[in-house]
Design a protein around this motif. Sequence first.
Motif, short mmCIF file in Angstrom:
data_model
loop_
_atom_site.label_atom_id
_atom_site.label_comp_id
_atom_site.label_asym_id
_atom_site.label_seq_id
_atom_site.Cartn_x
_atom_site.Cartn_y
_atom_site.Cartn_z
N SER A 166 0.82 -1.21 0.00
CA SER A 166 0.00 0.00 0.00
C SER A 166 0.85 1.26 0.00
CB SER A 166 -0.93 -0.01 1.21
OG SER A 166 -1.86 -1.07 1.11
N LYS A 167 2.00 1.20 0.68
CA LYS A 167 2.88 2.37 0.69
C LYS A 167 3.48 2.63 -0.68
CE LYS A 167 4.03 2.12 5.60
NZ LYS A 167 5.08 1.88 6.63
N ILE A 168 3.83 1.54 -1.38
CA ILE A 168 4.33 1.69 -2.75
C ILE A 168 3.22 2.23 -3.64
CG2 ILE A 168 5.10 0.43 -4.80
CD1 ILE A 168 6.63 -1.44 -2.90
N ARG A 169 2.02 1.71 -3.50
CA ARG A 169 0.88 2.13 -4.32
C ARG A 169 0.58 3.62 -4.14
NH1 ARG A 169 -4.85 -0.76 -3.33
NH2 ARG A 169 -4.42 0.09 -1.26
N SER A 170 0.70 4.11 -2.92
CA SER A 170 0.38 5.52 -2.65
C SER A 170 1.52 6.47 -3.03
CB SER A 170 0.05 5.70 -1.17
OG SER A 170 1.20 5.49 -0.37
N GLY A 171 2.71 5.89 -3.37
CA GLY A 171 3.84 6.72 -3.75
C GLY A 171 4.73 7.14 -2.61
N GLU A 172 4.53 6.51 -1.44
CA GLU A 172 5.29 6.90 -0.25
C GLU A 172 6.79 6.67 -0.42
OE1 GLU A 172 5.13 5.76 4.49
OE2 GLU A 172 3.27 5.75 3.34
N PHE A 173 7.18 5.69 -1.23
CA PHE A 173 8.59 5.37 -1.41
C PHE A 173 9.12 5.75 -2.79
CE2 PHE A 173 7.62 2.28 2.05
CZ PHE A 173 8.56 2.74 2.96
N LYS A 174 8.41 6.62 -3.51
CA LYS A 174 8.79 6.87 -4.89
C LYS A 174 10.14 7.57 -5.03
CE LYS A 174 5.92 11.04 -5.28
NZ LYS A 174 4.75 11.63 -5.99
N LEU A 175 10.59 8.24 -3.99
CA LEU A 175 11.91 8.88 -4.04
C LEU A 175 13.03 7.88 -3.80
CD1 LEU A 175 11.23 12.23 -2.16
CD2 LEU A 175 11.39 11.86 -4.63
N ILE A 176 12.70 6.77 -3.13
CA ILE A 176 13.70 5.75 -2.79
C ILE A 176 13.65 4.58 -3.76
CG2 ILE A 176 14.43 4.11 -1.01
CD1 ILE A 176 13.29 6.07 1.07
N LEU A 177 12.43 4.16 -4.12
CA LEU A 177 12.23 3.03 -5.02
C LEU A 177 11.63 3.54 -6.33
CD1 LEU A 177 10.62 0.55 -2.46
CD2 LEU A 177 13.00 0.60 -3.20
N SER A 178 12.34 3.36 -7.41
CA SER A 178 11.90 3.88 -8.69
C SER A 178 11.28 2.74 -9.52
CB SER A 178 13.09 4.48 -9.45
OG SER A 178 12.69 4.98 -10.70
N TYR A 179 9.99 2.90 -9.84
CA TYR A 179 9.29 1.88 -10.62
C TYR A 179 8.68 2.48 -11.88
CZ TYR A 179 9.50 -0.98 -6.37
OH TYR A 179 9.93 -1.69 -5.28
N ARG A 180 8.50 1.62 -12.88
CA ARG A 180 7.81 2.02 -14.11
C ARG A 180 6.41 1.43 -14.11
NH1 ARG A 180 11.73 0.48 -19.01
NH2 ARG A 180 11.84 -1.46 -17.79
N PHE A 181 5.49 2.13 -14.76
CA PHE A 181 4.10 1.68 -14.84
C PHE A 181 3.80 1.10 -16.21
CE2 PHE A 181 4.14 5.08 -11.63
CZ PHE A 181 3.57 4.42 -10.57
N PRO A 182 2.83 0.17 -16.28
CA PRO A 182 2.07 -0.40 -15.17
C PRO A 182 2.96 -1.26 -14.27
CG PRO A 182 1.58 -1.56 -17.20
CD PRO A 182 2.42 -0.40 -17.58
N LEU A 183 2.70 -1.19 -12.96
CA LEU A 183 3.53 -1.87 -11.96
C LEU A 183 2.75 -3.02 -11.32
CD1 LEU A 183 6.02 -2.04 -10.04
CD2 LEU A 183 4.84 -0.38 -8.57
N ILE A 184 3.38 -4.19 -11.26
CA ILE A 184 2.81 -5.33 -10.55
C ILE A 184 3.24 -5.24 -9.09
CG2 ILE A 184 2.60 -7.83 -10.44
CD1 ILE A 184 3.59 -7.93 -13.34
N LEU A 185 2.28 -5.20 -8.18
CA LEU A 185 2.59 -5.18 -6.76
C LEU A 185 2.85 -6.60 -6.25
CD1 LEU A 185 -0.03 -2.59 -5.40
CD2 LEU A 185 2.43 -2.23 -5.78
#
Length: 333
Positions: free
Chosen positions: A44-63
């Motif tokens: 949920s934290k990844i989904r809300s963008g809470e870690f977007k500065l630390i963890l860089s993902y491309r979309f669409p993203l599989i959780l």
Amino acid sequence: MKAFIIDRYSKKETGRIGDMPEPDLRDDEVLIQVHAAGVNPLDSKIRSGEFKLILSYRFPLILGNEVAGTVVRVGTRVHQFKPGDEVYARPDDDRIGGFAEFIAIKASSLALKPTNLSMVEAASLPMAALTSWQVLVETAKLKRGQKVLIHAGSGGVGSIAIQLAKHLGAFVATTTSTPNIAWVKALGADVVIDYKQQDFATVLRDYDVVLNSLGGDELNKSLQILKPGGHLISISGPPTPVFAAARGLAWPLKLVLRLLSRGIRKKAKQKNVEYTFVFMRADGTQLREITHLVESGAIHPVVDRVFPFKDTHEALAYADGGRAKGKVLVQIR
């Protein structure tokens, strides 16, 4: 393949089941057909963008950050696993994607599934067990006879951390709500604080270690119960400059984390205790140690509820409610 994906960072993003290409298999990786996946606050934290500065993902993203399944293929440099092996893992944080029919995971992050567990039970363990190991064994170096407070003892991490701490010979206190008191005692807790009736900071004294998974109020109060030389370890933040350096983050972000954690680091220093932030990482070697503990009976998984794959969004919502006793799972196969 079918996968549960998000298309953007947002607290309102619910996610959806969609079609995604089967993951590419690198030389040092293992392709796994996923049977079950654990649901965690990190999703949920990844989904809300809470870690977007630390963890860089491309979309669409599989959780999905922990899985159990069967090996389908192995990379050219992998020799310790073979097709048909039953395995479990926490994927490396740059290769997440457990809510899918297939996932590619580094062989070094993988371990054979405990023989006495089902796939669902095995999938409930990697995140909570590795977090507990990296806090209590690796960071705290918890010793027999020491006193440890484990916050939220009925949660996914807390329920495993209590068992691991007791295996290590520690005296264990925990916090939980009224209905769960007998349950966490059965897990091994020596002292249980009903947070609805008591303030742990006025009851506990002279503890060696605190494992914090809650908010800032509990974090600051935890300093009060530690003896001089004690260790406050948080998995919920704030991150420290040491963490930023270990992650190789850019200097502006290092500065931000330094400022975010300055208050708690200063208070800890004044109390003559150590403050550490732990962001759990994948580690197949540690997972094999955990497998031995599970097969010996020292640790057993705690499963609250299992959702079908099509209801992954409901599983995330249920886990976010904070009422689960143990782990929430999604059964994919």
